[in-house]
Design an enzyme around this catalytic site. Sequence first.
Site, PDB file in Angstrom:
ATOM      1  CB  ILE A 176      -0.945  -0.015   1.239  1.00 30.70           C
ATOM      2  CG1 ILE A 176      -1.962   1.136   1.203  1.00 30.70           C
ATOM      3  CG2 ILE A 176      -0.147   0.003   2.542  1.00 30.70           C
ATOM      4  CD1 ILE A 176      -3.042   1.024   2.279  1.00 30.70           C
ATOM      5  CB  CYS A 177       1.177   4.015   1.061  1.00 32.14           C
ATOM      6  SG  CYS A 177       1.491   5.766   1.395  1.00 32.14           S
ATOM      7  CB  ALA A 178       5.609   4.976  -0.552  1.00 34.41           C
TER       8      ALA A 178
END
Length: 440
Positions: A360-362
Site C-alpha cells: 500500500i501507499c509508497a
Amino acid sequence: MASSSCHRYFNPASVSPFLSTKLHRSISPSSRRTSLLVNRRSFSLSTSMASPTKKVLIPVAHGTEPFEAVVMIDVLRRGGADVTVASVENQVGVDACHGIKMVADTLLSDITDSVFDLIMLPGGLPGGETLKNCKPLENMVKKQDTDGRLNAAVCCAPALALGTWGLLEGKKATCYPVFMEKLAATCATAVETRVEIDGRIVTSRGPGTTMEFSVTLVEQLLGKDKAEEVSAPLVMRPNPGDEYTITELNQINWSFDSTPQILVPIADGSEEMEAVAIIDVLRRAKANVVVAALGNSLEVVASRKVKLVADVLLDEAEKNSYDLIVLPGGLGGAEAFANSEKLVNMLKKQAESNKPYGAICASPALVFEPHGLLKGKKATAFPAMCSKLSDQSHIEHRVLVDGNLITSRGPGTSLEFALAIVEKFYGREKGLQLAKATLV
C-alpha cells in the site's frame, strides 16, 4: 439504567446498531456537515495569527484499540500539534488490542500537572475501562472541561469515561454502537452521527470513523485550512459508511491450510496507520499475523514517531513460508524495504510461486516496481507515487487485486485494503462482517 428524565437515546429499537449504507445515503453531505456544527464552539484560530504549538494528550493502556490511538497520534502530528502519548500503566510499553505492542512517550503519572489544548481518549477494551478508572486522568479531563479546553473520545470512551465522569449531561454525543444505551444513561443525548461536536466535547464511533474524528479535531485546534491540508494526502473515503468495494482482475482463489499465515514487515519510517490497520483487521479475522522488524531491534519508530514493537526480526521470520506477504507504506519504511535484499528475495519467491503478495501507499512504487514485482500486473499506489509505475492504467482504484497481487493507495484506504485481504481469504461475508464491526 438512568431515569426517564435523562434517557434520550434516539430510536433504540428501530435503528441498526451499525451505521448502514442506507442511513448514510439518507443524509446529504450538507446536512451531515450541519449536524457536526450543532452547538459548535469554535476553537480555530485565524490563519493570519501566529500561535504557539497546540499541545495534545493521548493516554493509552493495555487493551487500547491500537488503530484508533495511532490514527489520532498520526493525524494530529501531521497537523503540527505537539502530541504526547502517555501510558496510564506503570510502564511505557502497552499491549494494545489484537496483540499490537506500542511504546508511549511517557507515563501519565509524570505529567499530571501539564496543560493541554486537547485531551483525546481512544477506545478498546479493557483499555477504555482502565482509562475510566484512572483517577489522575479523570481529574485532568475534568479540569480541562472546567478551564474551557477541548476534550474528545471515540468508541467506548465517550460512554465509559466522559459519560461516567459526568461531562456529557445535556450534551449530544456518539459512541460505539453497543455502548449507546450506556451513553444515554449518562444523561447525554445519544446520536448516531459519525463525529459529533457539542461545545468543548467531540465524540466519535469507532475505528472506521477515527480518521474523520481526528481531522475534525485538527480543524478545531488549527483551523479549516490546516485540516484540508492534512486530509488531502490521507486519501480519505469520499463516501464514509457506504459498503466498501474492491476492483479485481484475473481472479484466482487465495488458498491456505488451516489458518492464513501472513507476514507484515515494518521498519523505521513505516506508515503507522497503514501497518496497524493491516495487523488489526487481519487479527480480528483470526489470521496468524507475524509482524517482523527490519534491522536489529524489535522496536521501530514509524513515520509520525509512533513506536511499534514487532513480534520477531525479519531474520527469524525468513525461516517460514507465508500465504501472504504485505507491506505498509511510508516513505522511509518503503525505502528500507526496497534496500533489504532478504525481504526482496522473499517477495520474489512469493511471486514466482504464485502466492499472494501486496503493498500500500509508497511501497508498490518504491519496492515492487523497481524489483520487477509488477511486471504484467495492474497496480495502484499513493497518488504522488503513481508516476513511478510503468503501467498507470488502473491507478484510480482505492483497492486493486490482480491475481495474486493486491495494492492500495494510502492511510485512508488502509482499512478497505485490509478488508479486501480478509475477503480474498475468507469470503465477502466475512469482510462485510468486519466492516460493520469496525464501522468502515
